[in-house]
Design a protein around this motif. Sequence first.
Motif, mmCIF file in Angstrom:
data_model
loop_
_atom_site.group_PDB
_atom_site.id
_atom_site.type_symbol
_atom_site.label_atom_id
_atom_site.label_comp_id
_atom_site.label_asym_id
_atom_site.label_seq_id
_atom_site.Cartn_x
_atom_site.Cartn_y
_atom_site.Cartn_z
ATOM 1 N N UNK A 8 0.843 -1.201 0.000
ATOM 2 C CA UNK A 8 0.000 0.000 0.000
ATOM 3 C C UNK A 8 0.876 1.248 0.000
ATOM 4 N N UNK A 9 0.383 2.300 -0.623
ATOM 5 C CA UNK A 9 1.078 3.585 -0.573
ATOM 6 C C UNK A 9 0.917 4.199 0.811
ATOM 7 N N UNK A 10 1.748 5.153 1.129
ATOM 8 C CA UNK A 10 1.741 5.736 2.467
ATOM 9 C C UNK A 10 0.432 6.454 2.773
ATOM 10 N N UNK A 11 -0.176 7.103 1.803
ATOM 11 C CA UNK A 11 -1.444 7.788 2.071
ATOM 12 C C UNK A 11 -2.562 6.786 2.342
ATOM 13 N N UNK A 12 -2.573 5.676 1.616
ATOM 14 C CA UNK A 12 -3.541 4.614 1.892
ATOM 15 C C UNK A 12 -3.263 3.998 3.257
ATOM 16 N N UNK A 13 -1.998 3.838 3.602
ATOM 17 C CA UNK A 13 -1.644 3.310 4.929
ATOM 18 C C UNK A 13 -2.213 4.212 6.024
ATOM 19 N N UNK A 14 -2.143 5.508 5.842
ATOM 20 C CA UNK A 14 -2.703 6.444 6.833
ATOM 21 C C UNK A 14 -4.217 6.284 6.930
ATOM 22 N N UNK A 15 -4.878 6.079 5.794
ATOM 23 C CA UNK A 15 -6.326 5.861 5.800
ATOM 24 C C UNK A 15 -6.677 4.564 6.536
ATOM 25 N N UNK A 16 -5.884 3.541 6.340
ATOM 26 C CA UNK A 16 -6.091 2.261 7.032
ATOM 27 C C UNK A 16 -5.928 2.463 8.534
ATOM 28 N N UNK A 17 -4.878 3.164 8.926
ATOM 29 C CA UNK A 17 -4.638 3.445 10.348
ATOM 30 C C UNK A 17 -5.793 4.244 10.938
#
Length: 151
Positions: free
Chosen positions: A112-121
């Motif tokens: 996952x890209x970092x922005x998607x990772x932030x959304x997941x978090x």
Amino acid sequence: MKIGIGNDHVAVDYKNQIKQYIEEKYGYEVINFGTDSTERFNYPVAGEAVANAVISGEVDKGIVICGTGVGISLVANKVNGIRCVTCSEPYSAKLSREHNNTNMLAFGARVVGIELAKMIVDAWLNGEYEGGRHQVRIDMLTDIEERQKNK
């Protein structure tokens, strides 16, 4: 709230960005159990350390990151009492909190890209356990753990 975070050598940059993101957005304390080096580091070390910190109450929840999120989540789930979910999108992260009362989240720095990772978090941290009908299944998981201890 205290969040434990762990990673292998592949996920150093993600770990640092997610740590900063959580501290700035939520004001939570994030405790690092992972490596800060890009030299080879075996993910089981970090996965177990974060899982143990969650179980002992040193931290409230844990986030672990490796290349895919799969290996490090497998390690975490070997620790009795841990319910770690590997997510590549926010919906599963949210439902894992609401239905499964997950206490650890994993994702892959190569997936996952970092922005998607932030959304997941965000989805995972904001999800709240609903209890009720879901508790029956959590109790069943606990029963399985207890039976496995005695084998």
